[in-house]
Design an enzyme around this catalytic site. Structure first.
Site, PDB file in Angstrom:
ATOM      1  NE  ARG A 102     -17.814 -42.296   8.041  1.00  0.00           N
ATOM      2  CZ  ARG A 102     -17.704 -43.489   7.434  1.00  0.00           C
ATOM      3  NH1 ARG A 102     -17.275 -43.473   6.274  1.00  0.00           N
ATOM      4  NH2 ARG A 102     -17.965 -44.295   7.897  1.00  0.00           N
ATOM      5  CE  LYS A 152     -20.345 -51.604   5.998  1.00  0.00           C
ATOM      6  NZ  LYS A 152     -20.248 -52.058   4.651  1.00  0.00           N
ATOM      7  CD  GLU A 194     -16.019 -55.045   2.541  1.00  0.00           C
ATOM      8  OE1 GLU A 194     -15.350 -53.899   2.717  1.00  0.00           O
ATOM      9  OE2 GLU A 194     -15.308 -56.037   2.471  1.00  0.00           O
TER      10      GLU A 194
HETATM   11  P1  ATP Z   1     -18.461 -48.419   7.509  1.00  0.00           P
HETATM   12  O1  ATP Z   1     -17.073 -47.753   7.604  1.00  0.00           O
HETATM   13  O2  ATP Z   1     -19.297 -48.015   8.427  1.00  0.00           O
HETATM   14  O3  ATP Z   1     -17.816 -50.064   7.851  1.00  0.00           O
HETATM   15  P2  ATP Z   1     -18.010 -48.432   4.641  1.00  0.00           P
HETATM   16  O4  ATP Z   1     -17.637 -47.192   4.284  1.00  0.00           O
HETATM   17  O5  ATP Z   1     -16.865 -49.450   4.829  1.00  0.00           O
HETATM   18  O6  ATP Z   1     -18.782 -48.225   5.912  1.00  0.00           O
HETATM   19  P3  ATP Z   1     -19.171 -49.628   2.542  1.00  0.00           P
HETATM   20  O7  ATP Z   1     -20.067 -50.586   2.507  1.00  0.00           O
HETATM   21  O8  ATP Z   1     -17.953 -49.625   1.906  1.00  0.00           O
HETATM   22  O9  ATP Z   1     -19.200 -49.123   4.114  1.00  0.00           O
HETATM   23  O10 ATP Z   1     -20.231 -48.482   1.982  1.00  0.00           O
HETATM   24  C1  ATP Z   1     -21.161 -48.291   1.105  1.00  0.00           C
HETATM   25  C2  ATP Z   1     -21.056 -46.727   0.492  1.00  0.00           C
HETATM   26  O11 ATP Z   1     -21.899 -45.913   1.629  1.00  0.00           O
HETATM   27  C3  ATP Z   1     -19.690 -46.069   0.465  1.00  0.00           C
HETATM   28  O12 ATP Z   1     -20.005 -45.326  -1.009  1.00  0.00           O
HETATM   29  C4  ATP Z   1     -19.662 -44.916   1.518  1.00  0.00           C
HETATM   30  O13 ATP Z   1     -18.764 -44.097   1.043  1.00  0.00           O
HETATM   31  C5  ATP Z   1     -20.980 -44.843   2.065  1.00  0.00           C
HETATM   32  N1  ATP Z   1     -20.936 -44.719   3.596  1.00  0.00           N
HETATM   33  C6  ATP Z   1     -20.703 -45.479   4.318  1.00  0.00           C
HETATM   34  N2  ATP Z   1     -20.782 -45.016   5.671  1.00  0.00           N
HETATM   35  C7  ATP Z   1     -21.342 -43.542   5.323  1.00  0.00           C
HETATM   36  C8  ATP Z   1     -21.615 -42.545   6.317  1.00  0.00           C
HETATM   37  N3  ATP Z   1     -21.535 -42.684   7.761  1.00  0.00           N
HETATM   38  N4  ATP Z   1     -22.131 -41.449   5.550  1.00  0.00           N
HETATM   39  C9  ATP Z   1     -22.445 -41.424   4.476  1.00  0.00           C
HETATM   40  N5  ATP Z   1     -22.003 -42.656   3.335  1.00  0.00           N
HETATM   41  C10 ATP Z   1     -21.372 -43.544   3.912  1.00  0.00           C
HETATM   42 MG    MG Z   2     -15.753 -50.024   2.922  1.00  0.00          MG
END
Ligand code: ATP
Ligand code: MG
Length: 556
Positions: free
Chosen positions: A261, A271, A35
């Site tokens: 994760r 984020k 995102e």
């Molecule tokens: P955050 O929780 O840090 O805001 P998010 O999951 O909202 O991260 P996205 O942009 O939606 O961030 O994530 C894009 C991809 O990266 C998704 O498939 C998510 O599962 C993966 N991802 C995000 N954070 C991690 C992490 N800490 N370890 C592994 N994969 C991750």
């Molecule tokens: Mg997300």
């Protein structure tokens, strides 16, 4: 890359192997779906290496898809930064960049399809009522009074939503599933809401936006994704993912698989929280080298290869865990030990005068750029009567453990001669300002002829030719291993996470340093030229990592 011996093995790859063997799939299509609401962090790097790595090893494809259904929080700058990061890590996405917003028209069509099948309705419960009706984990929910509105009326209401005839929050389109499901996400989840927001891709075309759970699975199907890999918090949502795919006439049936994760000690990985650090100026932007973002690691001198190696070492499982910082640092240290050219920099200088060296003479010493990699060649390092050495490399007296310069004792100057300290000058506070010594002219590249062997080696620079530099020493941003667990992460920020030294002097060859290319500063650690220097010619070096693991000590 297609060397099968070297491929990582994990449960997702085992599933793919089985799917290919059984003929369920003939090729593999993955996606990385960020995102654009912030910079990517090292957790995302794990997901990138997994998705793009699978595509590479199985000769498949990986899409880059911006999951852009929250226009208020998203920004085109993030869209650009994310593409930059993926490319820097060494991966290429298939074809053009995709956006979930590319499919808004199709998604709207699938929502209409659900309404027509009696599987979605426009609900006018307000936020509080909706919460009340949803029930809890121990208590089933209640059906919304709008659940049985006729198909015709729902179609008309949804059309009105699209046309902007309802204010935000007045109503939402909900899937009609099961208010008593043990999975909360199945209790008639909202799939469309009203938002009068400008979107970075679609402008003002839409005032209704689809929710993540509805958008993601359909976007996967539209793109023919075979294995949709995400993190464990979406495990329950897989029911909804499958429900949407089953109940709409999408052309494919992608499947979702979840892995744990990445959590890394002494950092935050959300984020939202990272955004707070940036907004409150607690760090110097998303790429501040203390941040866990990919852009920050890059600015700090980490290499793409070291980040990919890290992803490989931590592996992919379903088990929640927190990785120690030393695992990441070992990856970059090993890479730079093998590859980074050596250079000399004196961070906190004092003067060293060689009293028996001819005044006005300047020698050009030829020094190896790397101790074992001959291909890195040599460079010229100037040498004269007046040098600078590290203040902490001299003591008037010291015990045997101190293998540096001591009065009356000999030490080798790296790449140059053996010197013996004779006396020193001090300032009013008693700090040594100048050390005087003599050198043995026969010791360039050889031990002294009397058979003695100097105890230590210290680094130095020639005073008149040395260049001024600023050196930034970075340490962990938080004082506790799990800052996310503290009530307020502000209280656990490390006040000494950045120490800036304005006094450093570096050897003249470093005038050629390129941003992000790390050097080993002899005996000090790995450093690279900052990639955001605003004054041309100014030398600012960021410490990538120290020479040895100091983390074991901290946590032990
Ligand atoms: P955050 O929780 O840090 O805001 P998010 O999951 O909202 O991260 P996205 O942009 O939606 O961030 O994530 C894009 C991809 O990266 C998704 O498939 C998510 O599962 C993966 N991802 C995000 N954070 C991690 C992490 N800490 N370890 C592994 N994969 C991750
Ligand atoms: Mg997300």
């Amino acid at each position: 890359m297609s060397d099968t011996e070297n491929r990582p093995s994990n449960f997702i790859r085992q599933i793919i192997d089985a799917d290919l063997a059984s003929g369920k799939h003939t090729s593999v299509q993955t996606r990385f779906p960020p995102e654009p609401n912030g910079f990517l962090h090292i957790g995302h790097a794990k997901a990138i290496c997994l998705n793009f790595g699978i595509a590479q090893d199985y000769q498949g494809q990986c899409n880059l898809r911006f999951d852009d259904t929250n226009p208020e929080k998203e920004d085109i700058d993030y869209v650009n930064a994310i593409q930059e990061d993926v490319k820097w890590l060494g991966f290429e996405w298939a074809g053009d960049v995709h956006y979930s917003s590319d499919y808004f028209e199709q998604l709207h069509g699938y929502a209409v399809e659900l309404i027509e099948k009696g599987l979605a309705y426009v609900c006018f419960l307000n936020a509080e009522e909706t919460r009340e009706y949803r029930g809890t984990l121990n208590k089933p929910g209640k059906n919304s009074p709008y659940r049985d509105t006729s198909v015709e009326e729902n179609l008309a209401l949804f059309e009105k939503m699209r046309n902007g005839e309802f204010e935000e929050g007045v109503c939402a389109l909900r899937a009609k599933i099961d208010m008593s499901s043990s999975f909360m996400c199945m209790r008639d989840p909202v799939i469309y809401r009203v938002r009068f927001a400008h979107h970075h891709q679609t402008g003002d075309k839409w005032c209704i936006y689809p929710m993540y759970d509805f958008t993601h699975c359909l976007s996967d199907a539209i793109e023919n994704i075979t294995h949709s890999i995400c993190t464990l918090e979406f495990q329950d949502n897989r029911r909804l993912y499958d429900w949407v795919i089953e109940n709409t006439s999408v052309p494919a049936t992608p499947h979702q698989y979840e892995f744990s994760r990445l959590n890394l000690e002494y950092t935050l990985m959300s984020k939202r929280k990272l955004n707070t650090l940036v907004e409150e100026k607690l760090v110097d932007g998303w790429d501040d080298p203390r941040m866990p973002t990919i852009a920050a690691f890059r600015r700090r001198g980490y290499t793409p290869a070291s980040m990919r190696e890290f992803a490989k070492r931590i592996g992919v499982t379903k088990m929640d865990n927190t990785v120690e910082m030393s695992v990441l640092e070992a990856c970059i240290r090993e890479d730079l030990n093998d590859n980074a050219p050596r250079a000399m920099a004196v961070l906190e200088p004092i003067k060293l005068v060689i009293e028996n060296y001819p005044e006005g003479q300047l020698e050009e010493l030829t020094v190896k750029n790397h101790p074992s990699d001959e291909s890195q060649g040599t460079r010229i390092v100037p040498f004269s009567r007046e040098l600078l050495i590290e203040a902490e490399d001299f003591k008037e007296e010291a015990n045997k453990k101190y293998k540096r310069l001591v009065l009356g004792k000999a030490v080798r100057l790296r790449g140059a001669y053996v010197v013996t300290a004779t006396r020193c000058d001090k300032d009013e506070q008693g700090n040594v300002t100048t050390v005087y010594c003599t050198y043995d002219p026969e010791t360039l590249g050889k031990n002294p002829s009397d058979g003695t062997k100097p105890k230590g080696v210290i680094h130095w620079v020639e005073e008149t030719k040395a260049l001024d530099a600023t050196v930034r020493l970075y340490d962990r941003l938080f004082t506790v291993p799990n800052p996310a667990a503290s009530d307020d992460f502000h209280s656990v920020i490390n006040p000494e996470s950045l120490i800036t030294l304005e006094t450093a002097k570096v050897e003249p060859a470093l005038a050629e340093a390129k941003p992000e290319q790390a050097y080993q500063f002899e005996r000090q650690g790995y450093f690279c030229l900052d990639n955001r220097i605003d004054e041309p010619g100014k030398l600012v070096f960021n410490r990538t990592v120290g020479l040895r693991d100091t983390w074991a000590k901290i946590s032990g």
